[in-house]
Structure formats: C-alpha cells, structure tokens
Design an enzyme around this catalytic site. Structure first.
Site, short mmCIF file in Angstrom:
data_model
loop_
_atom_site.label_atom_id
_atom_site.label_comp_id
_atom_site.label_asym_id
_atom_site.label_seq_id
_atom_site.Cartn_x
_atom_site.Cartn_y
_atom_site.Cartn_z
N LYS A 143 0.83 -1.22 0.08
CA LYS A 143 0.16 -0.01 -0.06
C LYS A 143 0.74 1.15 0.02
CE LYS A 143 -4.09 -2.16 0.70
NZ LYS A 143 -3.56 -3.51 0.97
C1 LIG Z 1 -4.38 -4.65 0.50
C2 LIG Z 1 -3.56 -5.77 0.53
C3 LIG Z 1 -3.67 -6.95 -0.37
C4 LIG Z 1 -5.18 -7.05 -1.34
O1 LIG Z 1 -4.90 -5.77 -2.31
P1 LIG Z 1 -6.26 -5.43 -2.90
O2 LIG Z 1 -5.60 -4.11 -3.82
O3 LIG Z 1 -7.30 -4.76 -1.74
O4 LIG Z 1 -6.71 -6.62 -3.90
C5 LIG Z 1 -2.94 -8.29 -0.41
N1 LIG Z 1 -2.02 -8.24 0.40
C6 LIG Z 1 -1.60 -7.11 1.35
C7 LIG Z 1 -0.26 -7.50 2.10
C8 LIG Z 1 -2.41 -6.10 1.27
O5 LIG Z 1 -2.17 -5.22 2.44
#
Ligand SMILES: *Cc1c(COP(=O)(O)O)cnc(C)c1O
Length: 493
Positions: free
Chosen positions: A113
C-alpha cells in the site's frame, strides 16, 4: 484531447479532470471514476531496463494525471520514492528460475500500500492548490489492516489534511494493530470497529455521500476524500510496478522484449490486480493475471461461475488484509467488460446491494479470459510458506503465500511455462507468528518478531524495530452505527 474521468454509473458520462477525480475519491452517484479512454504511453518495452522507478512512474502517470504541470508531477514522484524506501530499487525482483517475487514491501509500513500512499498525499495537496480549493481535506478510510497505517504514514502532519481510519477490531494482525495505535501526528485519528472490513467500507462509502454530513463539513471548510483503492490516485501508481517487473526480467535475461509473462496477485479489494489489467491494456505482454483469494473466496466463485454472491460466511484468516467479501474495484472491471455500459453496471451493483448477489451476462463472462482464479485455505497458506522457505531459502508472508500457492495450482492445471511474477505484498515480519507457525515454531505476540529474526537470520526491518516499546496513542472502539457521530466528534474543527 486530454484524458478525463467519468463515473462507472453515470449515464450522462459527465467528465472531470484528473485532479478533481483525485480530490473527490468516489463519484456522487456511488460509482468509481474511470478514464474516458486509455492513453498511448510514450514508452517502449526495450526502454524498460534502463529507466529508474521514478522515471518510469512519470512516463506512466503523466497521461493519467495530465492536468498536473509536469514539473509538479515530477516533484511529487521524487518525494514519494526516495529514502523512506529501504532500497533505491523501490520494488526489487527476486528470481528463482521462472518463478519471481516482486517485493512491494520496502516502504515505511512494510506493505505494498505504501507504493501508492507515499504519493497520494502529495497528489492531493497539489490538486487542492491547482483547483484553488481552500477546504481542509478529510481522508476517510476503511482498512483491512495495511491501508490504514500506510495512509497515516503518508498523511501524518501534512498541512490542510486530517485522516480518520476505521479498522476491524478483531480482524487485523497484532503488528498491524500496533502500527496503527502507535501512529503519531496531530491530524491522525484511529478507531477500532466492532465489525469486519466490509462493515467499515460499506459505511464509509455511505457517509461519503451523506448530504447532511457533507454540509456540516463544508460549513467548517472541510471536505471528504478517500485514500482507499477506489481513488484513481491509488490505482494508477500501482500500474508502474508491473512495467518495472517486466524491465527487471528483461535485464536479467529471463525474457526478451515482447515475451508474455503471468502475474499472480493476492487479492482483496481488487485494486492491485486491476492495476495489472490496466498494465496489460496499456500494452504490457501479460498472458494471465492470476487472481488469488484466501478462504474468503468470493472472487474465485465469480471468475469460475459468473455469479458474485456475498451471502456467505466471513472468515478471519491468517492473511487478514484480504478478508473482504465486497471487492470494490471489481466494479471497474464490470464496467469495461460490459462495453462501458453504465446502466448495466449500475443494475448489477444495485442487485448486490438489494439481493446480495448478481450474475453477469455470457458476453461479459467471455471477456474474463485474461484471468485465472484460485484460492488457498489457511493450511495451504502455511504449507506454501514452508515449501518456499525450504525450496528457495526465501521467506514470504501469508498474503504472498496465497498468490504463490495459486500459481502452483495454475501451473499444475495448465502446464504453462511462461515466467511468472508473484506479487509479494507484505513483509513476513508483519505476520511473524503465522510465519513462525508455518516453519514449525510456536511463539507469543511479544516475542514473535525477534524469534523470527533469530530463526531465519534476517534482521527485523527498521520500520517496526522497537514497535512494542512505543506508547499506544489511540484507544477508542465503536460500533458501525456510531461512525457518523464519531467522525464529527474526532475531527478538529
Ligand atoms: C491490501 C492487501 C492485499 C489486497 O490488495 P487489493 O488491492 O485490496 O486487492 C494483499 N496483500 C496485502 C499485504 C495487502 O495489504
């Protein structure tokens, strides 16, 4: 004509500029913003090995964010990808033959993120200035564990902003919760929610367009925006690392320009994998996008049967950031595979709201060929962490393990030998107990971090070293029904 944005639910196709779409986050009609056309990138595959992450980001983002003066966009990209990353490569690729892991967790909060959320605050502030908007930006965020911390790390003490994060009180890892509750910054607010991520996301989306709340905020010179992956300022920065990974494969000689590769993506809200779908449609030679779910396998059923049905049990799993039953970004894919039919998109989403399910047309289903979907339960996730550690001497987190396992299944079913990139979305040190458990070591919350470092010989990442010595600064826990009043009470006027 420069690219603009319109809502997936707007029959009139009202167009707005990129900066306005970033400031709004979500459209008034509840739909998501999509570009009115796809740009042709000023980029060839053979250039890829020679571009730095920052240069590549500029080339990809410029046409999508075209009303930022180029110098401002460049500057924002520079600020987002510098020394807060623990490697100058930003997203390094680790290769084991045809299997490659793209490490997206070298930013300040150790999850992918950060890639978008280190950039978004800069994009928002510039957008506010460019639009001469005097209102303070209030970021309203629902998190399944990683977005909350990453958003606060980006927005903490940024002038003219406040940020409110709602996380499921019993639905995140110990480290994730600690990371959020120790967050400093006068403008940060963190609230535990007695409910799951879907409850939080649903209410956040509703409050976003609550006329009463919007009016009250406006009278205080404040306006909502979103740091969730529904914001185009989250989505498009995630396209960059698909191209970057391809460049590294070229550089390592694993592929030649034009060869197809697969990406396996651990999926929750469908943001990350949708960025991959955009990468493919922008010309990156991607064969399959492998959509990997955990036990909350609503997307697996959708891709295999054409019906999206959220009426099912919600599981709290060992890959909590993917514990989601309503994947918001899927709405964008529905819009495209329906032939940009806003009316049909709106009807499907309204079925989901009213009946808890929808079924897509055969025509739409035929256009899901770009994807392969599978899922891993908790046992399989642990087994995959162990297998990869023993086979490659490489440590992965539970989310990455879900994608790694889905790729194994894909390989077995199809025999496809194309090189594949598995997106490694979080550091294993964010989930030390689960990872230790997979390796056959038991531990408690407090000792797991150091135990994992001792066991593997890999040091605890600086970003969370000393986490348990930091004071807890946020304490409030509320029910979803109290979200509205809590927002008003928490915000500095
Ligand atoms: C948010 C997240 C995901 C999923 O990603 P999306 O964009 O919501 O599909 C997968 N792995 C981790 C570690 C995350 O923080």
């Amino acid at each position: 004509m420069a690219l603009k944005y319109q809502s997936t639910r707007d029959l009139n196709q009202t167009k707005i500029t990129p900066t306005k779409a970033i400031l709004s986050g979500l459209s008034h009609d509840g739909g998501l913003f999509v570009p009115d056309k796809l740009p042709k990138l000023d980029l060839t595959l053979t250039q890829l090995p020679h571009l730095s992450y920052q240069e590549l980001a500029f080339k990809i983002l410029q046409p999508f964010f075209n009303d930022y003066p180029t110098e401002i966009l460049r500057e924002n990209i520079q600020k987002a990808y510098q020394t807060q990353w623990d490697t100058p490569e930003i997203t390094p690729l680790k290769s084991f033959g045809q299997v490659n892991y793209l490490e997206l967790f070298h930013g300040p909060t150790l999850a992918f993120k950060d890639v978008a959320l280190q950039l978004l605050p800069h994009l928002m502030l510039s957008a506010n200035e460019l639009n001469h908007d005097q209102n303070e930006i209030v970021i309203l965020t629902a998190t399944s564990g990683d977005t909350g911390k990453a958003a606060m790390a980006g927005f903490s003490d940024v002038s003219h902003t406040q940020i409110i994060v709602f996380y499921p009180k019993d639905g995140v890892s110990v480290i994730q919760e600690r990371q959020m509750l120790t967050q400093t910054g006068q403008n940060t607010h963190v609230l535990g929610l007695l409910g799951n991520f879907d409850d939080a996301q649903n209410e956040v989306k509703r409050l976003f367009n609550d006329p009463d709340l919007t009016a009250t905020l406006l009278s205080r010179h404040q306006r909502f925006s979103s740091a969730n992956s529904i914001n185009i300022g989250r989505l498009f920065p995630q396209v960059v690392y698909y191209f970057f990974a391809y460049g590294r494969l070229l550089e390592k000689g694993v592929i030649k320009a034009g060869n197809q590769v697969n990406f396996s993506v651990p999926t929750g809200n469908f943001g990350d994998i949708l960025a991959g779908w955009f990468a493919k449609n922008l010309g990156l030679p991607i064969h399959k996008l492998i959509c990997a779910s955990n036990q909350n396998n609503v997307l697996y059923d959708f891709f295999n049967q054409g019906t999206y049905d959220k009426k099912r049990p919600f599981y709290v799993t060992n890959s909590p950031s993917m514990d989601i039953l309503v994947s918001s970004n899927l709405e964008r894919l529905l819009y495209y595979i329906s032939g940009k039919d806003a009316d049909l998109t709106q009807r499907l989403l309204s079925d989901l709201q009213k009946k808890g399910a929808y079924t897509i047309t055969e025509n739409m289903q035929a256009q899901l060929r770009d994807f392969f979907a599978d899922f891993a339960d908790e046992k399989q996730t642990l087994a995959e962490i162990k297998r990869v550690y023993h086979e490659f001497n490489y440590l992965i987190d539970p989310h990455t393990a879900v994608a790694s396992k889905a790729y194994q299944v894909y390989q077995e079913k199809t025999g496809d030998k194309r090189p594949t990139v598995i997106l490694a979305t979080a550091s294993p040190f964010k989930f030390p107990q689960t990872v230790l458990n997979a390796l056959g070591v038991t531990s408690d919350d407090l000792t797991a971090l150091t135990k994992l470092a001792d066991f593997t010989g890999i040091p605890v990442p600086a970003a969370i070293d000393g986490l348990f010595q930091k004071p807890l600064l946020h304490h409030q826990v509320i029910s979803p029904m109290q979200m509205k009043e809590t927002i008003l009470a928490s915000l500095r006027a």
